[in-house]
Design a protein around this motif. Structure first.
Motif, PDB file in Angstrom:
ATOM      1  N   TYR A 141      53.269  40.742  72.863  1.00 42.65           N
ATOM      2  CA  TYR A 141      52.473  40.296  74.008  1.00 42.65           C
ATOM      3  C   TYR A 141      50.998  40.135  73.638  1.00 42.65           C
ATOM      4  N   GLU A 142      50.510  40.997  72.756  1.00 40.21           N
ATOM      5  CA  GLU A 142      49.115  40.912  72.320  1.00 40.21           C
ATOM      6  C   GLU A 142      48.831  39.622  71.543  1.00 40.21           C
ATOM      7  N   LYS A 143      49.890  38.989  71.030  1.00 41.25           N
ATOM      8  CA  LYS A 143      49.710  37.762  70.258  1.00 41.25           C
ATOM      9  C   LYS A 143      49.704  36.512  71.133  1.00 41.25           C
ATOM     10  N   LEU A 144      49.793  36.683  72.447  1.00 38.17           N
ATOM     11  CA  LEU A 144      49.862  35.531  73.345  1.00 38.17           C
ATOM     12  C   LEU A 144      48.661  34.594  73.199  1.00 38.17           C
ATOM     13  N   PRO A 145      47.420  35.088  73.150  1.00 38.50           N
ATOM     14  CA  PRO A 145      46.283  34.173  72.946  1.00 38.50           C
ATOM     15  C   PRO A 145      46.391  33.382  71.644  1.00 38.50           C
ATOM     16  N   ASP A 181      57.277  49.187  71.613  1.00 37.50           N
ATOM     17  CA  ASP A 181      56.085  48.983  70.782  1.00 37.50           C
ATOM     18  C   ASP A 181      56.063  47.559  70.228  1.00 37.50           C
ATOM     19  N   MET A 182      57.241  47.063  69.837  1.00 33.44           N
ATOM     20  CA  MET A 182      57.329  45.703  69.308  1.00 33.44           C
ATOM     21  C   MET A 182      56.992  44.670  70.385  1.00 33.44           C
ATOM     22  N   GLN A 214      60.969  31.299  64.611  1.00 36.67           N
ATOM     23  CA  GLN A 214      60.675  32.713  64.836  1.00 36.67           C
ATOM     24  C   GLN A 214      59.434  32.884  65.705  1.00 36.67           C
ATOM     25  N   GLU A 215      58.419  32.068  65.449  1.00 43.38           N
ATOM     26  CA  GLU A 215      57.204  32.143  66.255  1.00 43.38           C
ATOM     27  C   GLU A 215      57.474  31.689  67.685  1.00 43.38           C
ATOM     28  N   LEU A 216      58.330  30.689  67.829  1.00 46.96           N
ATOM     29  CA  LEU A 216      58.689  30.235  69.172  1.00 46.96           C
ATOM     30  C   LEU A 216      59.424  31.331  69.937  1.00 46.96           C
ATOM     31  N   GLN A 217      60.299  32.068  69.231  1.00 51.26           N
ATOM     32  CA  GLN A 217      60.996  33.177  69.877  1.00 51.26           C
ATOM     33  C   GLN A 217      60.008  34.242  70.337  1.00 51.26           C
ATOM     34  N   GLN A 218      59.038  34.542  69.495  1.00 49.71           N
ATOM     35  CA  GLN A 218      58.014  35.528  69.867  1.00 49.71           C
ATOM     36  C   GLN A 218      57.161  35.028  71.026  1.00 49.71           C
ATOM     37  N   PHE A 219      56.848  33.748  70.991  1.00 47.79           N
ATOM     38  CA  PHE A 219      56.063  33.143  72.070  1.00 47.79           C
ATOM     39  C   PHE A 219      56.822  33.258  73.392  1.00 47.79           C
ATOM     40  N   ALA A 220      58.123  32.953  73.343  1.00 46.66           N
ATOM     41  CA  ALA A 220      58.941  33.039  74.550  1.00 46.66           C
ATOM     42  C   ALA A 220      58.994  34.482  75.074  1.00 46.66           C
ATOM     43  N   THR A 221      59.111  35.445  74.166  1.00 44.29           N
ATOM     44  CA  THR A 221      59.143  36.855  74.569  1.00 44.29           C
ATOM     45  C   THR A 221      57.829  37.266  75.223  1.00 44.29           C
ATOM     46  N   ALA A 222      56.715  36.844  74.618  1.00 52.43           N
ATOM     47  CA  ALA A 222      55.397  37.167  75.182  1.00 52.43           C
ATOM     48  C   ALA A 222      55.230  36.553  76.568  1.00 52.43           C
ATOM     49  N   LEU A 223      55.710  35.329  76.748  1.00 51.78           N
ATOM     50  CA  LEU A 223      55.613  34.688  78.058  1.00 51.78           C
ATOM     51  C   LEU A 223      56.481  35.400  79.102  1.00 51.78           C
TER      52      LEU A 223
END
Length: 296
Positions: free
Chosen positions: A125-129, A119-120, A146-155
């Protein structure tokens, strides 16, 4: 749907393994004990009748034996009744155990299961745009670690479905560089350059990370990529700068000075980088002079 079906089937298999053999064994053991007790009682009573007959206490011992056998047969339940009772309680215990196991497994999964991580990941992934828009304003509003880590995960999630997206691989490499994650940058830049080998930007990024490596072969590969870029575009300042510093780092001061001099000729007179390049040229020439003195 497939996951839940698989979970129920797996629980059913575990229940069969854990409960069914145990129940069968209990039923057979109970029936065996009953037969043993009946047999022991019959033999013991038969000895008593024979003893009483010898003492003259029984008038018709044969008739007593017949009645004893009749009582024993009446005590034995019909086979169908025994089987029905065994099967009923066996099924009842099995269903109870299966449901208990299913409830416990479900509770544990919902408490600590992978669905929370899934779910996380879906929300990330929904935050990619959103991250794409933030990158456009990186100079004024940079992304946090932290945002960069999330960005990398989404990519990464995106690239699982679109593994041939060279731009996303290159962007993932950029994030790796920002996070000081050399392995991530190395792999991502390498895939981007492999997917689009004629893209100068991807090639330069990959060459830069190769030349930061401690492996000699990787450094040489990076040097070759830079030379490929320069052969196609001899005025590419980024490639010339990387190559000059590479020469200087391996103490090839003559080639470093030549490369920096080439860069200086290509720069306009008002370029702010000229002072730094001139200083680098002087450092290379001083190093050449020192090498010459050492050889004498």
């Amino acid at each position: 749907m497939n996951f839940w079906l698989s979970g129920v089937l797996l629980t059913l298999v575990i229940a069969l393994i854990c409960f069914y053999p145990l129940l069968r064994r209990t039923t057979r053991t109970s029936q065996l004990k009953r037969d043993t007790l009946n047999k022991a009682f019959y033999l013991d009573r038969l000895r008593e009748i024979e003893r009483d007959a010898q003492q003259g206490l029984v008038d018709d011992p044969e008739q007593v034996k017949i009645e004893l056998q009749k009582n024993l047969l009446e005590d034995i339940p019909p086979e169908s009744a025994v089987n029905f009772e065994d099967k009923f309680y066996g099924k009842l215990w099995f269903v109870s155990g299966f449901l208990s196991l299913l409830i416990i497994a479900g509770a544990i999964y919902f408490k600590i299961g992978a669905w929370q991580a899934q779910d996380m990941l879906a929300k990330t992934y929904e935050k990619l745009p959103y991250f794409y828009e933030r990158v456009k304003d990186e100079d004024n509003n940079p992304l946090t670690d932290q945002e960069l880590q999330q960005f990398a995960t989404a990519l990464r999630i995106k690239l699982q479905n679109e593994p041939n997206d060279a731009k996303s691989w290159w962007l993932l490499g950029q994030i790796g560089m920002s996070l000081n994650n050399g392995n991530l940058a190395f792999d991502a830049y390498g895939k981007a350059a492999k997917l689009e080998p004629e893209n100068t930007e991807y090639k330069l990024s990959y060459a830069r990370i190769l030349m930061m490596s401690d492996d000699t072969n990787e450094k040489m590969r990076g040097e070759e990529l830079l030379k490929e870029v320069i052969r196609r575009d001899h005025s590419n300042m980024q490639a010339l700068s990387l190559l000059a510093f590479y020469y200087f780092s391996r103490e090839d001061y003559k080639m470093a000075a030549v490369t920096w001099t080439m860069m200086l000729k290509l720069m306009p007179e008002d370029d702010t980088r000229r002072e730094l390049i001139e200083k680098s040229i002087r450092s290379a020439r001083d190093a050449i002079a020192e090498q010459t003195e050492e050889k004498k």
